[in-house]
Enzyme design. Structure first.
Site, short mmCIF file in Angstrom:
data_model
loop_
_atom_site.label_atom_id
_atom_site.label_comp_id
_atom_site.label_asym_id
_atom_site.label_seq_id
_atom_site.Cartn_x
_atom_site.Cartn_y
_atom_site.Cartn_z
N ASP A 79 28.10 -40.84 36.13
CA ASP A 79 27.23 -41.49 35.15
C ASP A 79 27.25 -40.64 33.88
O ASP A 79 27.95 -39.62 33.82
CB ASP A 79 25.80 -41.65 35.67
CG ASP A 79 25.11 -42.91 35.14
OD1 ASP A 79 25.19 -43.13 33.91
OD2 ASP A 79 24.51 -43.65 35.93
N GLY A 90 30.30 -38.56 32.44
CA GLY A 90 31.33 -39.18 31.63
C GLY A 90 30.97 -40.61 31.31
O GLY A 90 29.85 -41.06 31.59
N HIS A 124 26.79 -56.49 35.73
CA HIS A 124 25.97 -57.53 35.09
C HIS A 124 25.36 -57.07 33.76
O HIS A 124 24.83 -57.89 33.00
CB HIS A 124 24.89 -58.05 36.05
CG HIS A 124 23.69 -57.16 36.21
ND1 HIS A 124 22.51 -57.61 36.74
CD2 HIS A 124 23.50 -55.83 35.94
CE1 HIS A 124 21.62 -56.62 36.78
NE2 HIS A 124 22.20 -55.54 36.29
#
Length: 335
Positions: free
Chosen positions: A199, A225, A245
């Site tokens: 993340d 990253g 989503h």
């Protein structure tokens, strides 16, 4: 009781925000936490929350009329099963979700007309930046977001683990894994598995603390990253839960192509999202899709739309596994 007329049904729908905002205020003031040791009067709660006693009584009375809190003959208020969900110290707490949806998200939904007419993101218009940039710049809101996501998705994790067999996966990469709550649950369920959490750098630091507290530091590597640039190699399966989503097709395809480049032969892509059913069938995902429109600018998708998205990124959609929650596990392999 007679069936309410169409006019009455629409009227109740139109006043839905009355309830959501009342729940927000109750959560913001921490009323459920103040009642966990026993009933209290509105006056006592007002003193503890620096609120106006008469106005707070009216809030509590209104919420008690729909089963959130209960009032006795002496005007003491107590918790109900619904109110228990607003405590901050219970599993599956909805307090942070109530605060998050009552603040920035509520304001963004007030601009739904703007998004529908322009196709642009209401949140960006209101706050001058995308939602994830906003969270990076506002640590307190980011903390609330993390807690809200745990409250929203906690039940989904158990449902996912029950429905989809992850045995045989030696290393699982959780892409966009946030504070690590999902990966923590998976690693506890599968003691032989190792994990990679990927993340943004600031998010990863919060996850590292959580892995250490859970005793999983030696089994899980946290890497910072951007998944728009690349994702780590070395995993047997790549999990993206409530990531795809958040983005339109172009950006979602970029993320999946980066996973495609990292994934080895025989590796699996596991996207966990709502899959929109056809026709007029009721679906939480159809309403969640509106939140995606006004807040991050993403969308919920149908099975055909996921199939096309996978193909555009080089994957073949192999199966969709329904869960007891509102999400499915959408499995893919390299085409």
């Amino acid at each position: 009781m007679p069936e309410p007329s169409p006019q009455e049904q629409i009227s109740r729908m139109l006043s839905g925000y009355w309830i959501s905002q009342a729940l927000y205020v109750a959560a913001k003031l921490g009323l459920a936490d103040l009642l966990k040791d026993g009933p209290k009067t509105a006056e006592a709660l007002a003193s503890a929350t620096k609120s106006h006693p008469g106005s707070l009584y009216r809030l509590l009375r209104g919420l008690a009329s729909i089963g959130v809190f209960a009032e006795d003959n002496l005007h003491h208020f107590s918790l109900t099963p619904l109110a228990e969900c607003l405590r901050s110290d219970v599993p599956g707490s909805q307090r942070s979700l109530a605060v998050m949806t009552g603040e920035e998200h509520y304001q963004a939904f007030g601009q739904l007309l703007y998004s529908v007419q322009t196709g642009k993101i209401a949140f960006d218009k209101l706050y001058g930046m995308p939602v994830f940039d906003f969270l990076q710049k506002h640590p307190e809101q980011a903390k609330i977001f993390d807690e809200a996501m745990v409250g929203v998705h906690g039940r989904e994790t158990a449902a996912m683990l029950h429905a989809y067999d992850l045995s045989g996966i030696r290393v699982l990469a959780d892409i966009g894994g946030g504070n690590g709550s999902v990966l923590t649950a998976v690693l506890r369920e599968y003691p032989a598995m190792r994990g990679i959490l990927f993340d943004l750098p600031g998010v990863v630091e919060r996850a590292k603390t959580n892995f250490q507290a859970a005793g999983l530091s030696e089994r899980c590597q946290a890497i910072g990253g951007s998944f728009f640039e690349s994702v780590p190699q070395g995993a047997d399966a790549y999990l993206l839960r409530h990531i795809v989503h958040d983005w339109d097709d172009e950006k979602a395809t970029t993320i999946l192509r980066n996973v495609h480049r990292a994934i080895g032969a025989g590796g699996k892509l596991l996207v966990v999202e709502s899959v929109i059913p056809p026709g007029n069938e009721p679906s939480f995902g159809k309403l969640l899709d509106l939140a995606m429109l006004v807040i991050p600018g993403g969308e919920e998708r149908t099975e055909d739309e996921y199939r096309k998205l996978y193909e555009s990124a080089g994957f073949r959609l192999t199966q969709i596994v329904a869960t007891k929650a509102e999400v499915c596990v959408i499995e893919g392999r390299k085409g």
